[in-house]
Design an enzyme around this catalytic site. Sequence first.
Site, PDB file in Angstrom:
ATOM      1  N   ASP A 191       0.881  -1.169   0.000  1.00  0.00           N
ATOM      2  CA  ASP A 191       0.000   0.000   0.000  1.00  0.00           C
ATOM      3  C   ASP A 191       0.917   1.217   0.000  1.00  0.00           C
ATOM      4  O   ASP A 191       2.067   1.084  -0.381  1.00  0.00           O
ATOM      5  CB  ASP A 191      -0.973  -0.036   1.187  1.00  0.00           C
ATOM      6  CG  ASP A 191      -2.274   0.715   0.881  1.00  0.00           C
ATOM      7  OD1 ASP A 191      -2.177   1.848   0.396  1.00  0.00           O
ATOM      8  OD2 ASP A 191      -3.371   0.176   1.118  1.00  0.00           O
ATOM      9  N   HIS A 228       1.751   1.825  -3.221  1.00  0.00           N
ATOM     10  CA  HIS A 228       0.807   2.722  -3.875  1.00  0.00           C
ATOM     11  C   HIS A 228       1.394   4.129  -3.974  1.00  0.00           C
ATOM     12  O   HIS A 228       0.657   5.101  -4.112  1.00  0.00           O
ATOM     13  CB  HIS A 228      -0.525   2.756  -3.118  1.00  0.00           C
ATOM     14  CG  HIS A 228      -1.296   1.465  -3.204  1.00  0.00           C
ATOM     15  ND1 HIS A 228      -2.493   1.272  -2.573  1.00  0.00           N
ATOM     16  CD2 HIS A 228      -1.023   0.301  -3.843  1.00  0.00           C
ATOM     17  CE1 HIS A 228      -2.931   0.035  -2.822  1.00  0.00           C
ATOM     18  NE2 HIS A 228      -2.045  -0.571  -3.586  1.00  0.00           N
TER      19      HIS A 228
END
Length: 434
Positions: free
Chosen positions: A245, A268
Site C-alpha cells: 500500500d 501505492h
Amino acid sequence: MKVSNVLTQAIGLTLSLTAAVEASGSSRSGACHPHQPFHPLPPSQVRHRTCHVPSHGDGTDDSANILSTLRKCNNGGKVVFDADKTYTVGKAMDMTFLKHVDLEILGTIQFTNDTDYWQANAFKQVYQNATTFFQLGGTDVNVYGDGTLDGNGQVWYDLYASDALVLRPVLVGIIGLHGGTIGPLKLRYSPQWYHFVANSSDVLFEGIDISGFSKSKNTAKNTDGWDIYRSDNIVIQDSVINNGDDCVSFKPNSTNVIVQNLHCNGSHGISVGSLGQYKNEVDIVENILVYNISMFNASDGARIKVWPGVASALSTDLQGGGGSGSVKNITYDTMTIQNVDYAIEVTQCYGQSNLTLCNEYPSSMTISDVHFKNIKGTTSRKYDPHVGTIVCSSPNVCSDIYASEIAVKSPKGYNAFTCTNVDDSLLAVNCTSS
Ligand SMILES: *[C@@H]1O[C@H](CO)[C@@H](O)[C@H](O)[C@H]1NC(C)=O
Ligand SMILES: *[C@@H]1O[C@H](CO)[C@@H](O)[C@H](O)[C@H]1NC(C)=O
Ligand SMILES: *[C@@H]1O[C@H](CO)[C@@H](O)[C@H](O)[C@H]1NC(C)=O
Ligand SMILES: *[C@@H]1O[C@H](CO)[C@@H](O)[C@H](O)[C@H]1NC(C)=O
Ligand SMILES: *[C@@H]1O[C@H](CO)[C@@H](O)[C@H](O)[C@H]1NC(C)=O
Ligand SMILES: *[C@@H]1O[C@H](CO)[C@@H](O)[C@H](O)[C@H]1NC(C)=O
Ligand SMILES: *[C@@H]1O[C@H](CO)[C@@H](O)[C@H](O)[C@H]1NC(C)=O
Ligand SMILES: *[C@@H]1O[C@H](CO)[C@@H](O)[C@H](O)[C@H]1NC(C)=O
Ligand SMILES: *[C@@H]1O[C@H](CO)[C@@H](O)[C@H](O)[C@H]1NC(C)=O
Ligand SMILES: *[C@@H]1O[C@H](CO)[C@@H](O)[C@H](O)[C@H]1NC(C)=O
C-alpha cells in the site's frame, strides 16, 4: 542580542555534537541528508547506564520484562534487547512514559498471533479505526540496533480475507513522541500499516527495512510504510520498503515533513491523503518535501488523493467524503519510476467511481502550491498511452500546480497526461484532454 544568539547556537551545536559522539557506538547517525528538517531536531541527552531485557525464550509473554526494564532505565539509560534473543509480546504495551531513554534492539521482538486478544486490547487510535500493538511516546527516545520487529502478519492476512472489519494492529505505534530517532530496524509482517505516527514532533526515521509478503493466496493488504497524522517536523530517510500500500502517507495534519532517499517496491506511491474523509473535520497537509525516491512495481509515484464533497465508499472498511481543509506547499523532487501505473496522480474523487457526481459535488479540500519536478522512468502497461493524471473536481479548488522536467514514458513510448480543471500552462507535460 546578537552575541547571546550566537552563544546559544554554539552551545546547541556542542550539545548535538556530544549526542552524536555518544550515539556513534550504536550505529545511529541522527543526521539528516541532503535536506535538513524544517526545524532543527533537538539534541539527545547523554545516556548513563545500560539495562538488559530478560526474555523467557520459550514463547511466553515478555511484555512485563520489557515494561519493567524500561521503567528501571528510563531517564538517562539504554535498554538493550540482546542479539541472540527472541522476545515474545502477547500484551499491549503502553510505552508513552518514556523520557531520555534509548532502546537498542539487537534481537527479535515478535507479537503473538492471538487475534482475539489483540482485537480486544490493541490501542484504539480512532482515526480510520487504526489500532496498534503498542504505543511509544514521550520525549527524547531513540530506538535502533538493526534488530527485528515481527508482527506475525500471516494469520491477520488470512483473517482479513474472510472479514474486512477485523481490526488488524499496526506494527509500530509512535504516539505522542517529541524528539527522537527510530532506526535502523527491520520490520516484518505487519498485520496492517507498518508505522502510525500520531501527535508527534521532531522525529527522525532512518534505516528502516520493511518487508513481509503473504505466503497464502490472501495478500498482505493496507501495509502502508508510514501513516503520519497530527504530527509536525518529521523526517523519513534512507529506507527500503517492500509493501502493498502507500510507501509513505501524509494523513490529516501532517506538517513540515521531509521524505528522502527511499527505495519503494510494490507500493501505492508516496501519497498525500487520503484527506477530507470525515465530514466534520478539517484536514491540513502543509510543507512536504519528497526528494530522491526510487519507485518500483507501484500503482503510483507521486500521489495526492482527496475525497469528494459527497459521501462515497471505497470498500467495506473505507468510506468517507465531505471533509474540508487544504493541501499546500507540496514538492516532489527527483523520482525514478519503473513499472508504475501512474507517475503522477492527483484526484479529488477518491473512493467514488462516478466522476460526474464528483464534479457535481466538488471536494472541499483545496490543493495549491504543488510542485512535481525531475521525475523519470517508465510506467506499467496499465494506462498506456497515459502516464499521469491531474484531475480536480473544479477549477476553484485547485491552483498553482506545476510540473517540470517530467521524462516519463509508457512501455509503448507515449507520455499522455489527463489534465482536468487545472491550469495546464503550468504543467510541462503532454496534456491530451482538459
Ligand atoms: C500461533 O502461534 C502458536 C505459538 O507459536 C502456534 O503454536 C500456532 O500454531 C500459531 N497459530 C496460527 C494460526 O498460526
Ligand atoms: C492526539 O491528541 C488528541 C488531542 O489531545 C487526542 O484527542 C487524540 O486521541 C490523540 N491521539 C490520536 C491518535 O489522535
Ligand atoms: C470504523 O469502521 C466502521 C465500520 O466499517 C465505520 O462505520 C466507521 O466509520 C469507522 N470509523 C472511522 C473513524 O473510520
Ligand atoms: C538517493 O537515494 C539513494 C538510496 O535510495 C542513495 O543511494 C543516493 O545516495 C541518494 N542520492 C542523493 C543525491 O542523496
Ligand atoms: C517487489 O514487489 C513485487 C510485487 O510487486 C514482489 O514480487 C517482489 O518480490 C518485490 N521485491 C523484493 C525485493 O521484495
Ligand atoms: C488540523 O489542524 C487544524 C488547525 O489547527 C484544526 O482546526 C483541525 O481540527 C485539525 N484536524 C485534525 C484532523 O486534527
Ligand atoms: C515550502 O516548502 C519548502 C520545501 O519544499 C520550504 O523550503 C519552504 O520554506 C516552504 N514554504 C513555506 C511558506 O513554508
Ligand atoms: C518488481 O517486480 C518484479 C516482478 O514482480 C521483480 O522481478 C522485481 O525485482 C521488482 N523490483 C524490485 C526493485 O524489487
Ligand atoms: C453518476 O452520477 C450522476 C449525477 O448524480 C447520475 O446522474 C448518474 O446516474 C450516475 N451514474 C451512475 C452509473 O451511477
Ligand atoms: C502526446 O500524447 C499523445 C497520445 O499518446 C501522442 O499521440 C503525442 O505524440 C504526444 N505528444 C508528444 C509531444 O509527445
